[in-house]
Scaffold this motif. Structure first.
Motif, mmCIF file in Angstrom:
data_model
loop_
_atom_site.group_PDB
_atom_site.id
_atom_site.type_symbol
_atom_site.label_atom_id
_atom_site.label_comp_id
_atom_site.label_asym_id
_atom_site.label_seq_id
_atom_site.Cartn_x
_atom_site.Cartn_y
_atom_site.Cartn_z
ATOM 1 N N SER A 75 -35.893 -19.921 60.459
ATOM 2 C CA SER A 75 -35.086 -19.882 61.627
ATOM 3 C C SER A 75 -35.455 -21.053 62.605
ATOM 4 C CB SER A 75 -35.190 -18.291 62.287
ATOM 5 O OG SER A 75 -36.437 -18.331 62.927
ATOM 6 N N LEU A 76 -34.304 -21.677 63.012
ATOM 7 C CA LEU A 76 -34.446 -22.512 63.875
ATOM 8 C C LEU A 76 -35.340 -23.925 63.803
ATOM 9 C CD1 LEU A 76 -34.088 -20.401 67.214
ATOM 10 C CD2 LEU A 76 -32.344 -21.662 65.854
ATOM 11 N N HIS A 114 -34.411 -21.439 72.479
ATOM 12 C CA HIS A 114 -34.913 -22.495 71.971
ATOM 13 C C HIS A 114 -34.348 -23.677 72.894
ATOM 14 C CE1 HIS A 114 -36.165 -25.176 68.939
ATOM 15 N NE2 HIS A 114 -34.831 -25.858 68.720
ATOM 16 N N HIS A 153 -35.966 -29.477 62.732
ATOM 17 C CA HIS A 153 -37.142 -30.046 63.005
ATOM 18 C C HIS A 153 -37.773 -30.897 62.068
ATOM 19 C CE1 HIS A 153 -38.457 -27.933 66.972
ATOM 20 N NE2 HIS A 153 -37.348 -27.365 66.758
ATOM 21 N N ASP A 192 -46.191 -23.102 58.712
ATOM 22 C CA ASP A 192 -45.956 -24.081 59.893
ATOM 23 C C ASP A 192 -46.975 -25.204 60.061
ATOM 24 O OD1 ASP A 192 -43.858 -23.418 62.592
ATOM 25 O OD2 ASP A 192 -45.462 -24.852 62.687
ATOM 26 N N PRO A 193 -46.678 -26.297 60.343
ATOM 27 C CA PRO A 193 -47.795 -27.184 60.595
ATOM 28 C C PRO A 193 -48.605 -27.183 61.989
ATOM 29 C CG PRO A 193 -45.719 -28.199 61.001
ATOM 30 C CD PRO A 193 -45.458 -26.932 60.553
ATOM 31 N N GLY A 221 -41.397 -22.838 58.633
ATOM 32 C CA GLY A 221 -41.463 -23.364 60.070
ATOM 33 C C GLY A 221 -41.453 -21.982 61.144
ATOM 34 N N CYS A 222 -42.457 -21.253 60.745
ATOM 35 C CA CYS A 222 -42.346 -19.743 61.094
ATOM 36 C C CYS A 222 -42.629 -19.831 62.679
ATOM 37 C CB CYS A 222 -43.466 -18.910 60.433
ATOM 38 S SG CYS A 222 -45.060 -19.520 60.671
ATOM 39 N N GLY A 223 -43.370 -20.642 63.137
ATOM 40 C CA GLY A 223 -43.752 -20.619 64.518
ATOM 41 C C GLY A 223 -44.735 -19.822 64.835
ATOM 42 N N TYR A 269 -42.971 -20.423 74.580
ATOM 43 C CA TYR A 269 -41.750 -20.063 73.636
ATOM 44 C C TYR A 269 -41.236 -18.647 73.410
ATOM 45 C CZ TYR A 269 -39.172 -20.631 69.377
ATOM 46 O OH TYR A 269 -38.136 -20.823 68.375
ATOM 47 N N LEU A 305 -42.657 -32.074 64.725
ATOM 48 C CA LEU A 305 -41.925 -31.847 65.972
ATOM 49 C C LEU A 305 -42.197 -30.471 66.308
ATOM 50 C CD1 LEU A 305 -39.853 -32.762 68.018
ATOM 51 C CD2 LEU A 305 -38.155 -32.035 66.514
ATOM 52 N N HIS A 309 -32.952 -13.681 65.165
ATOM 53 C CA HIS A 309 -34.180 -13.351 63.994
ATOM 54 C C HIS A 309 -33.515 -11.939 63.199
ATOM 55 C CE1 HIS A 309 -36.767 -15.602 66.751
ATOM 56 N NE2 HIS A 309 -36.581 -16.325 65.744
ATOM 57 N N ALA A 335 -42.823 -27.919 55.258
ATOM 58 C CA ALA A 335 -41.873 -27.588 54.484
ATOM 59 C C ALA A 335 -41.678 -28.237 53.326
ATOM 60 C CB ALA A 335 -40.668 -27.535 55.232
HETATM 61 C C1 SAM Z 1 -37.983 -24.107 67.220
HETATM 62 S S1 SAM Z 1 -39.300 -23.676 66.243
HETATM 63 C C2 SAM Z 1 -39.107 -22.340 65.393
HETATM 64 C C3 SAM Z 1 -39.911 -21.361 65.288
HETATM 65 C C4 SAM Z 1 -39.682 -19.969 64.374
HETATM 66 N N1 SAM Z 1 -38.936 -20.013 63.320
HETATM 67 C C5 SAM Z 1 -38.624 -19.244 65.500
HETATM 68 O O1 SAM Z 1 -37.478 -18.944 65.077
HETATM 69 O O2 SAM Z 1 -38.923 -18.716 66.486
HETATM 70 C C6 SAM Z 1 -39.384 -24.904 65.029
HETATM 71 C C7 SAM Z 1 -40.812 -24.935 64.369
HETATM 72 O O3 SAM Z 1 -40.744 -25.886 63.052
HETATM 73 C C8 SAM Z 1 -41.813 -26.257 63.045
HETATM 74 N N2 SAM Z 1 -41.924 -27.356 62.095
HETATM 75 C C9 SAM Z 1 -41.699 -28.862 62.836
HETATM 76 N N3 SAM Z 1 -42.011 -29.550 61.671
HETATM 77 C C10 SAM Z 1 -42.074 -28.883 60.480
HETATM 78 C C11 SAM Z 1 -42.362 -29.263 59.019
HETATM 79 N N4 SAM Z 1 -42.160 -30.550 58.630
HETATM 80 N N5 SAM Z 1 -42.518 -28.153 58.219
HETATM 81 C C12 SAM Z 1 -42.561 -27.007 58.615
HETATM 82 N N6 SAM Z 1 -42.378 -26.663 59.946
HETATM 83 C C13 SAM Z 1 -42.010 -27.566 60.850
HETATM 84 C C14 SAM Z 1 -42.582 -26.434 64.505
HETATM 85 O O4 SAM Z 1 -43.995 -26.476 64.303
HETATM 86 C C15 SAM Z 1 -41.990 -25.153 64.939
HETATM 87 O O5 SAM Z 1 -42.965 -23.873 65.004
#
Ligand code: SAM
Length: 289
Positions: free
Chosen positions: A132-133, A194, A137, A89-90, A66-68, A34, A22, A47, A116
């Motif tokens: 974070s956030l 978000h 997901h 992050d994927p 999930g660093c985005g 974003y 996601l 953050h 993750a």
């Molecule tokens: C809302 S974004 C948050 C990004 C960043 N941490 C921030 O605070 O701006 C959620 C992130 O989780 C990542 N994500 C989704 N599935 C994941 C998984 N199974 N393992 C790690 N990250 C994942 C998404 O690709 C996305 O970059």
């Protein structure tokens, strides 16, 4: 896991290359917006606050799960420039944005494409895991594995510091805010990139382009205005939307605390809480005994 340059590594297995995820704003094509939403709706204070609460020491090895686009990773490096930070992050498109941001700021950052539930690091090799956030997901089973992976990858005494939609209310014996760090209000007034980013979406589109599962109930797009709840209240519209969304609902009522307690962490607790306009935000910390 770190270097003096910015680099992106691929940690995925062949099976993981086919795996859905996601993305940050629910739909891959929204990624370019974003950081703009983040900036204008006030996610950055979350953050910065998470980085401050993490209290990372010089030289510590940190993984941002999930660093985005690496906003939390960069906040950690602002708070502690001598930290050694890796973002996981994927979403390789998000990692490319992250790499550009780190290069522009001339900070060393390692970025790893992966998930993750399989952390790219050896047993006991991390001082700190931040996120974070992102955990909302991650699908249920993968979240459980993430908790176990965090326990495996942290050294004894290492910590996780998580900020995400959620609350500690109703947790089974878990502690609430500790008073020292739990003040709320100021951050809550800043709005949410978000949530705004997912406004209008008809559901979460997974990374490989398909929409499925609970995400089809949408993100936070129908949330408007402030939650209206008090420091630990849960009655606001933001709270309702978070409760109605199956991704974020898992984090309510101590969901994140239970995740870490069940994984073996001894002191999972909420260390701060913000009533954000898009719903309750919880800051959770736990130590690997
Ligand atoms: C809302 S974004 C948050 C990004 C960043 N941490 C921030 O605070 O701006 C959620 C992130 O989780 C990542 N994500 C989704 N599935 C994941 C998984 N199974 N393992 C790690 N990250 C994942 C998404 O690709 C996305 O970059």
């Amino acid at each position: 896991m770190n270097s003096t340059t910015v680099r992106i590594l691929d940690h995925r297995t062949p099976e993981e290359r086919e795996r859905e995820f996601l993305p940050g704003m629910g739909k891959p094509w929204l990624l370019p917006f974003y950081d703009v939403f983040s900036r204008f709706s006030g996610v950055r204070p979350l953050h910065d606050r998470a980085a401050a609460l993490a209290g990372i020491a010089p030289g510590e090895i940190v993984l941002d799960v999930g660093c985005g686009t690496a906003s939390l990773s960069l906040a950690v490096l602002r708070a502690q420039p001598a930290a050694r930070v890796t973002g996981l992050d994927p979403d390789v498109a998000a990692l490319r944005v992250a790499a550009r941001k780190a290069s522009r700021r001339r900070v060393p950052l390692t970025l790893v494409q992966g998930f993750a539930d399989r952390l790219p690091t050896g047993d006991g090799s991390l001082d700190h895991i931040v996120s974070s956030l992102a955990l909302h997901h991650v699908p249920d089973e993968a979240r459980i594995r993430f908790g176990q992976e965090a326990f495996r990858a942290l050294r004894p005494g290492g910590k996780v510091t998580i900020v995400d939609f959620g609350s500690a209310d109703g947790a089974d014996g878990a502690t609430g805010t500790d008073g020292a760090t739990g003040a709320t209000g100021a951050d809550g007034a800043t709005g949410g990139a978000h949530g705004a980013g997912q406004a209008g979406g008809e559901g979460h589109q997974h990374g490989r382009g398909r929409t499925r599962g609970p995400g089809s109930r949408g993100g936070y797009g129908r949330v408007r205005g402030h939650g209206g709840a008090g420091e630990h209240g849960g009655a606001g519209r933001g709270h309702s939307a978070v409760a109605a969304n199956p991704h974020t609902a898992r984090n309510l009522e101590g969901g994140l605390l239970r995740l870490f307690t069940d994984a073996g962490f001894t002191d999972a607790r909420e260390i701060a809480h913000v009533e954000h306009r898009y719903g309750p935000i919880t800051f959770v910390q736990a130590t690997r005994a």
